[in-house]
Scaffold this active site. Structure first.
Site, short mmCIF file in Angstrom:
data_model
loop_
_atom_site.label_atom_id
_atom_site.label_comp_id
_atom_site.label_asym_id
_atom_site.label_seq_id
_atom_site.Cartn_x
_atom_site.Cartn_y
_atom_site.Cartn_z
N ARG A 116 0.82 -1.24 0.00
CA ARG A 116 0.00 0.00 0.00
C ARG A 116 0.84 1.27 0.00
NH1 ARG A 116 -2.78 -3.24 3.60
NH2 ARG A 116 -4.67 -4.11 2.70
N LYS A 137 2.06 11.98 -10.58
CA LYS A 137 1.34 11.00 -11.43
C LYS A 137 2.28 9.85 -11.75
CE LYS A 137 -1.99 13.72 -14.11
NZ LYS A 137 -2.31 14.14 -15.49
N GLU A 179 8.83 20.01 -23.56
CA GLU A 179 8.07 20.29 -22.33
C GLU A 179 8.58 21.56 -21.64
OE1 GLU A 179 5.35 18.74 -21.50
OE2 GLU A 179 5.46 16.63 -22.08
N LYS A 219 5.44 23.76 -13.14
CA LYS A 219 4.63 22.56 -12.92
C LYS A 219 4.17 22.49 -11.46
CE LYS A 219 3.70 17.89 -13.66
NZ LYS A 219 3.93 16.70 -14.42
N GLU A 229 -6.07 17.10 -10.90
CA GLU A 229 -6.54 17.52 -12.23
C GLU A 229 -8.05 17.75 -12.30
OE1 GLU A 229 -4.34 15.74 -15.43
OE2 GLU A 229 -5.76 16.42 -16.93
N ARG A 233 -4.87 22.04 -13.55
CA ARG A 233 -3.81 21.14 -14.02
C ARG A 233 -3.98 20.81 -15.51
NH1 ARG A 233 -0.80 16.22 -10.72
NH2 ARG A 233 0.64 15.72 -12.41
N ASN A 237 -1.71 20.38 -20.26
CA ASN A 237 -1.92 19.65 -21.52
C ASN A 237 -1.76 20.53 -22.75
OD1 ASN A 237 -2.45 17.20 -20.28
ND2 ASN A 237 -4.57 17.78 -19.90
N HIS A 240 -0.76 19.08 -26.05
CA HIS A 240 -0.84 17.62 -25.95
C HIS A 240 -1.96 16.97 -26.74
CE1 HIS A 240 2.23 18.11 -22.96
NE2 HIS A 240 2.28 16.83 -22.71
N HIS A 244 -0.58 13.79 -28.69
CA HIS A 244 -0.95 12.38 -28.46
C HIS A 244 -1.42 11.73 -29.77
CE1 HIS A 244 -1.56 13.30 -23.94
NE2 HIS A 244 -0.35 12.83 -24.17
N HIS A 257 7.76 11.83 -27.31
CA HIS A 257 6.64 12.57 -26.73
C HIS A 257 6.88 14.08 -26.80
CE1 HIS A 257 3.37 13.66 -24.13
NE2 HIS A 257 4.20 14.25 -23.30
N1 LIG Z 1 4.04 11.25 -14.73
C1 LIG Z 1 3.97 12.34 -15.45
O1 LIG Z 1 3.50 13.38 -15.01
C2 LIG Z 1 4.53 12.32 -16.83
C3 LIG Z 1 4.71 13.52 -17.54
C4 LIG Z 1 5.30 13.46 -18.81
C5 LIG Z 1 5.70 12.23 -19.32
N2 LIG Z 1 5.50 11.09 -18.60
C6 LIG Z 1 5.93 9.79 -19.12
O2 LIG Z 1 7.34 9.83 -19.29
C7 LIG Z 1 7.70 8.89 -20.29
C8 LIG Z 1 8.69 9.54 -21.22
O3 LIG Z 1 9.83 9.89 -20.48
P1 LIG Z 1 11.24 10.08 -21.18
O4 LIG Z 1 11.09 10.94 -22.36
O5 LIG Z 1 12.20 10.49 -20.11
O6 LIG Z 1 11.52 8.63 -21.77
P2 LIG Z 1 12.35 7.37 -21.29
O7 LIG Z 1 12.38 7.21 -19.85
O8 LIG Z 1 11.85 6.24 -22.10
O9 LIG Z 1 13.83 7.76 -21.80
C9 LIG Z 1 14.10 7.99 -23.15
C10 LIG Z 1 15.33 7.21 -23.62
O10 LIG Z 1 16.50 7.80 -23.08
C11 LIG Z 1 17.30 6.82 -22.42
N3 LIG Z 1 17.99 7.53 -21.34
C12 LIG Z 1 17.47 7.92 -20.17
N4 LIG Z 1 18.37 8.64 -19.49
C13 LIG Z 1 19.48 8.68 -20.24
C14 LIG Z 1 20.75 9.30 -20.08
N5 LIG Z 1 21.02 10.06 -19.03
N6 LIG Z 1 21.68 9.15 -21.06
C15 LIG Z 1 21.38 8.42 -22.18
N7 LIG Z 1 20.20 7.84 -22.40
C16 LIG Z 1 19.25 7.97 -21.44
C17 LIG Z 1 16.34 5.74 -22.00
O11 LIG Z 1 17.00 4.52 -21.83
C18 LIG Z 1 15.36 5.74 -23.17
O12 LIG Z 1 15.88 4.98 -24.22
C19 LIG Z 1 6.42 8.46 -20.98
O13 LIG Z 1 6.09 7.16 -20.54
C20 LIG Z 1 5.39 9.46 -20.48
O14 LIG Z 1 4.10 8.91 -20.40
C21 LIG Z 1 4.94 11.11 -17.38
ZN LIG Z 2 3.86 15.74 -21.83
#
Ligand SMILES: NC(=O)c1ccc[n+]([C@@H]2O[C@H](COP(=O)([O-])OP(=O)(O)OC[C@H]3O[C@@H](n4cnc5c(N)ncnc54)[C@H](O)[C@@H]3O)[C@@H](O)[C@H]2O)c1
Ligand SMILES: [Zn+2]
Length: 357
Positions: A116, A137, A179, A219, A229, A233, A237, A240, A244, A257
């Site tokens: 939990r 999130k 972003e 943020k 949200e 919040r 988006n 977005h 998406h 993304h």
């Molecule tokens: N929770 C939230 O509020 C929120 C907000 C925005 C995005 N997200 C989520 O975040 C995810 C995308 O995150 P992301 O863009 O960081 O992608 P990711 O975590 O997949 O990383 C992108 C790529 O970079 C590589 N990588 C990571 N750090 C590295 C480093 N320091 N050096 C070299 N390579 C590195 C990873 O292995 C991967 O191949 C999505 O799943 C999205 O839904 C969540």
């Molecule tokens: Zn985003």
């Protein structure tokens, strides 16, 4: 070093941004009986040894998942829980999510549900994760859609080591800045103007720290007022709705993304001008996108009907109408619903504009 404090509904937590902080983790993550570090294979190769060494003297376990969005799955989530049970983590244990947004979301969701909820620390290693690591999130994907299974669960700390960002490929830098520039559009004309002069292949640490800090402040300012949200919040988006749809149409991975968000911001600015009485720096923005290699060509072949269809299955769509965040002006966002017919026309005009650019 830069330090911010974020006030969540359940507790407040610090975000520390500092070069080399991964070597000094013992100072921050102390007092836990066991620590489980969850990361992906690409990040593990580069930084896991440093993190484990930095936790010296504590009982440390590690768990590595394949890099990429596909790991935000039920299977990888279950694997993490199996590991937690295997090594007998209890409520006095800590989970560290070392990686980009994928790891933060996946490991954070595991931390939120194991027993939990156990403490977890976000150690973002991408620029994009300045966004995902704060705000609470956490989620995994379902075959029918992204982030469909998740919770609101805040970390106990966010430790951001900017040194780890040096190894990011160009595409991921672009993604992160998608972003960052969204946060600028939501908050600060001068910051946006300043960013529009920035070449992403040449960012110094000081500059990066400032942009991350400002992005996190924007943020945090919004999620502190509306964590779940209910209203405000939604402004996060911005860009977005189209992003998406682009990600889904082009195929996840082809366009990241943040790259899709950057293109979605262009559309949001254009629509803001058409629907409101505002002039936005669209020309400068498009030049910035081009200068920094955002993948504009990958959306040239997209069809407005297909994009609209994607927009309508997006879970943020209420009452079957597409909702968009637009700008009254920079730093003044609002939400509108757009009728299908109008959206189709606007998408067609936009795709034409992209092709002609
Ligand atoms: N929770 C939230 O509020 C929120 C907000 C925005 C995005 N997200 C989520 O975040 C995810 C995308 O995150 P992301 O863009 O960081 O992608 P990711 O975590 O997949 O990383 C992108 C790529 O970079 C590589 N990588 C990571 N750090 C590295 C480093 N320091 N050096 C070299 N390579 C590195 C990873 O292995 C991967 O191949 C999505 O799943 C999205 O839904 C969540
Ligand atoms: Zn985003």
């Amino acid at each position: 070093m830069s330090q911010l404090t974020i006030q969540a509904e359940t507790h407040s937590y610090d975000v520390l941004i500092e070069a080399g902080i991964r070597h000094r983790l013992g100072t921050y993550a102390s007092g836990y009986k066991e620590v489980l570090v969850v990361t992906d294979d690409q990040v593990a190769e580069k930084y896991l040894d440093d993190v484990v060494a930095g936790l010296m003297g504590q009982k440390v376990y590690t768990h590595i998942v394949p890099s990429g969005e596909a790991s935000k799955s039920m299977k990888r989530y279950e694997d993490i829980l199996d590991k937690c049970i295997d090594v007998k983590l209890d409520r006095n244990s800590l989970l560290i999510a070392l990686g980009g947004g994928m790891i933060g979301d996946l490991a954070g969701f595991a931390a939120s549900t194991y027993l939990r909820g156990i403490d977890f620390i976000q150690m973002p290693t991408t620029i994009l994760a300045h966004d995902s690591s704060v705000g609470g999130k956490v989620a995994i994907n379902h075959p029918s859609g992204k982030n469909l299974i998740g919770s609101f669960y805040n970390p106990v700390q966010v430790l951001y080591d900017v040194e780890t960002l040096h190894s990011l490929p160009e595409k991921e830098v672009r993604s992160g800045y998608g972003e960052v520039i969204k946060h600028a559009m939501l908050s600060d004309y001068d910051w946006l103007t300043d960013l529009l002069g920035l070449t992403l292949s040449n960012i110094g640490d000081q500059r990066l720290i400032r942009d991350l800090e400002k992005g996190i402040q924007v943020k945090a300012g919004i999620v502190e007022k509306d964590e779940k949200e209910q209203g405000l919040r939604k402004h996060l988006n911005l860009g977005h709705t189209l992003a998406h749809a682009i990600e889904a149409e082009v195929g996840y991975g082809e366009v990241t993304h943040g790259e899709a968000v950057a293109i979605g911001l262009w559309f949001a600015m254009r629509l803001s001008e058409r629907k409101g009485d505002v002039r936005l720096p669209i020309k400068d923005y498009v030049n910035w996108l081009k200068m920094n290699g955002y993948p504009l060509s990958s959306i040239r072949s997209l069809q407005s009907v297909a994009l609209l269809k994607r927009m309508k299955v997006d879970k943020k769509t209420l009452e079957q109408k597409v909702h968009m965040v637009l700008l009254q002006e920079i730093a003044d966002p609002y939400v509108v619903s757009v009728e299908d017919e109008e959206m189709l026309t606007q998408l067609e005009l936009f795709l034409k504009e992209v092709i002609e650019t």
